[in-house]
Every structure is written in structure tokens, then in C-alpha cells.
Design a protein around this motif. Structure first.
Motif, short mmCIF file in Angstrom:
data_model
loop_
_atom_site.label_atom_id
_atom_site.label_comp_id
_atom_site.label_asym_id
_atom_site.label_seq_id
_atom_site.Cartn_x
_atom_site.Cartn_y
_atom_site.Cartn_z
N VAL A 158 -35.07 21.11 -33.17
CA VAL A 158 -34.29 20.57 -34.30
C VAL A 158 -35.17 20.17 -35.47
O VAL A 158 -34.79 20.31 -36.63
N ARG A 159 -36.36 19.64 -35.20
CA ARG A 159 -37.28 19.17 -36.23
C ARG A 159 -36.61 18.20 -37.20
O ARG A 159 -36.45 18.47 -38.40
N PRO A 160 -36.17 17.03 -36.71
CA PRO A 160 -35.55 16.04 -37.59
C PRO A 160 -36.58 15.43 -38.52
O PRO A 160 -37.79 15.64 -38.37
N ALA A 161 -36.13 14.63 -39.46
CA ALA A 161 -37.06 13.92 -40.34
C ALA A 161 -37.88 12.91 -39.55
O ALA A 161 -39.06 12.70 -39.83
N ILE A 215 -28.85 9.44 -41.07
CA ILE A 215 -27.97 9.46 -39.92
C ILE A 215 -28.84 9.40 -38.67
O ILE A 215 -29.80 10.15 -38.54
N THR A 216 -28.47 8.50 -37.75
CA THR A 216 -29.20 8.34 -36.49
C THR A 216 -28.31 8.74 -35.33
O THR A 216 -27.11 8.44 -35.31
N VAL A 217 -28.91 9.42 -34.35
CA VAL A 217 -28.23 9.69 -33.09
C VAL A 217 -29.19 9.34 -31.96
O VAL A 217 -30.40 9.38 -32.12
N HIS A 218 -28.61 8.99 -30.82
CA HIS A 218 -29.41 8.68 -29.63
C HIS A 218 -28.79 9.42 -28.46
O HIS A 218 -28.01 8.85 -27.69
N PRO A 219 -29.12 10.69 -28.30
CA PRO A 219 -28.57 11.45 -27.16
C PRO A 219 -29.16 10.97 -25.84
O PRO A 219 -30.36 10.76 -25.73
N ARG A 220 -28.29 10.77 -24.86
CA ARG A 220 -28.75 10.37 -23.53
C ARG A 220 -28.47 11.48 -22.53
O ARG A 220 -27.62 12.34 -22.77
N GLU A 275 -31.85 11.85 -44.38
CA GLU A 275 -32.79 11.86 -43.27
C GLU A 275 -32.07 11.82 -41.92
O GLU A 275 -31.18 11.00 -41.71
N PHE A 276 -32.50 12.68 -41.03
CA PHE A 276 -31.94 12.75 -39.68
C PHE A 276 -32.94 12.12 -38.73
O PHE A 276 -34.10 12.55 -38.64
N ASN A 277 -32.51 11.06 -38.03
CA ASN A 277 -33.35 10.32 -37.09
C ASN A 277 -32.79 10.51 -35.69
O ASN A 277 -31.62 10.20 -35.44
N ILE A 278 -33.61 11.02 -34.78
CA ILE A 278 -33.20 11.18 -33.39
C ILE A 278 -33.98 10.19 -32.54
O ILE A 278 -35.20 10.20 -32.53
N GLU A 279 -33.25 9.34 -31.84
CA GLU A 279 -33.84 8.35 -30.94
C GLU A 279 -33.70 8.83 -29.50
O GLU A 279 -32.76 9.55 -29.17
N GLY A 280 -34.61 8.36 -28.64
CA GLY A 280 -34.42 8.65 -27.23
C GLY A 280 -35.67 8.50 -26.41
O GLY A 280 -36.78 8.35 -26.94
#
Length: 238
Positions: free
Chosen positions: A84-87, A40-45, A66-71
Motif C-alpha cells: 500500500v505504501r501509506p504516508a 485518515i487513519t485505519v488500524h486493521p486487525r 495523508e493515509f496512516n496505517i496502524e497495527g
């Protein structure tokens, strides 16, 4: 086989348009996992116009893939990753007011900054990725930062696919081969769809992961979420 990470930003956009909690971002993310998404991917702005910081913390508690955080890695984003310590963290050079990610890093110009970020994120046990275009020298600079992966910005491929898919993918093939030779993992994302994904995957044998949101959620309006994820997984099953 490349993994499918589903970006749930569009679900949050729909929720925020009306207020309340419909659709429920957490439930949709869990359903995506149940239907076969491998991440799962998220891109918090900063303006939280779709994914909110509270969503990120809540998702971390329940996701099993797997947790993917973009930004854009400003100080607030860095604190989020530390907590958070994502993957995986994908560093994207977004301006605060940009509608959607539309360019990769100029790594040479941001080299020292990116090196510090990579070292910091990896010290927290987070896999690192840099959002980048297909320029081979730029990819070489990325490898020097110590990053684990690059994410190839695929909007130019998608925009030119219908006109001439061989030309559209050529630079990506070269970029993928170069990155692989340098020991980098290879992700890809932006405007990949059911129309263009299989060919892209066939041409990039070292592809590790694709992150897809807008097209996948749009397809789900017609096909349903479960069937849509199944069809995207089929495009990746070479």
C-alpha cells in the motif's frame, strides 16, 4: 498547528455489525477529507472485526490526504505496508485479541526488531512512528531506532483530565519536549476528545498530529460529521 487524522475503524465496525456496505467506509473517509480532516487513519486487525484488508487497498486508491496505517507489525502487516505504501505507518504492540490499543512499546526490549522495521518501512518511502508512553528513557531508545515520530498513548491523560488536568498532562509535556530535542516528530492518540483536546494541544507546542476515532464518531451522532470535524479542527487551531 497539529493536524487531525480521523480514524474510521468505528465506521467499519458499524458496517460489519449488519453486513453489506452501509455505512460505506470509503465514502465516509472521503467526506471526512471534504469536511476538513487532514488525514485518515485505519488500524486493521487480524480478525478484521472492523477495517478489512480490502478497505485498506480501496482507501489507498481514493484518499488525497495523508493515509496512516496502524497495527502490530507482524509479517502480514508488513506485507500490507509494502503493497500500500501509506504516508505513515504507526507500529503498535497489540496482541491479536486486544479490544483496543492499551500500551506502548518497551523499546529497549524490542530495539533490534524495531530498528529492522524502521529501516524496512523507510526504504519504501513510508514515514515511521512508534506508539509509546511518556517514559523519557523509552523515548530516547525510540530515537536511536531512527524512527521519524512517536505517537504518545494518551489514555492516561484522558482518564485523569477531569480530576486534575495539570497533573494529567505533566508527563506528556516533558515527553514532548524530550522527543522534540531528540529530533522526533510527535503524534498523539487514544481517548482524545472535544473535552480534553484543546488543553492538551496548548501544552504541547511541538505536537504534529492527533489521531482520533471513537470520540469523534460518537460526537458525530449528535453534531453531524461535518460539524464535528470542524469543532475538532477548532480545538487544534491555536
Amino acid at each position: 498547528m497539529a493536524k487531525l487524522s480521523v480514524n474510521v475503524n468505528k465506521i467499519a465496525t458499524l458496517r460489519n455489525a449488519r453486513g453489506g456496505n452501509v455505512p460505506n467506509v470509503l465514502q465516509v473517509a472521503l467526506d471526512c477529507e471534504r469536511y476538513g480532516a487532514q488525514g485518515i487513519t485505519v488500524h486493521p486487525r487480524p480478525d478484521e472485526r472492523h477495517i478489512r484488508r480490502t478497505d485498506v487497498y480501496d482507501l489507498k486508491k481514493v484518499l488525497t490526504t495523508e493515509f496512516n496505517i496502524e497495527g502490530n507489525p507482524d509479517e502480514r502487516f508488513i506485507r500490507l505496508i509494502e503493497e500500500v505504501r501509506p504516508a505513515q505507518v504507526t507500529m503498535v504492540p497489540d496482541a491479536p485479541d486486544v479490544l483496543t490499543s492499551n500500551a506502548g512499546w518497551d523499546v529497549a526490549k524490542n530495539y533490534d526488531h524495531l530498528c529492522r522495521l524502521v529501516e524496512r518501512f523507510r526504504s519504501w518511502g513510508v514515514r515511521t512512528s512508534i506508539f509509546i508512553d511518556t517514559d523519557l528513557e523509552n523515548i530516547s531508545w525510540a530515537a536511536k531506532t531512527g524512527v521519524d515520530r512517536i505517537e504518545l498513548y494518551t489514555e492516561p491523560y484522558a482518564a485523569n483530565y477531569a480530576r486534575n488536568r495539570e497533573d494529567a498532562v505533566r508527563n506528556y509535556v516533558a515527553a514532548s519536549a524530550h522527543a522534540h530535542a531528540l529530533g522526533l516528530g510527535i503524534n498523539a492518540g487514544h481517548d482524545l476528545s472535544l473535552e480534553n483536546l484543546r488543553y492538551f494541544t496548548e501544552q504541547l507546542p511541538h505536537l504534529d498530529e492527533v489521531s482520533i476515532g471513537h470520540a469523534l464518531i460518537a460526537d458525530a451522532l449528535y453534531l453531524g460529521l461535518e460539524q464535528t470535524i470542524r469543532q475538532y479542527r477548532e480545538q487544534l487551531a491555536l
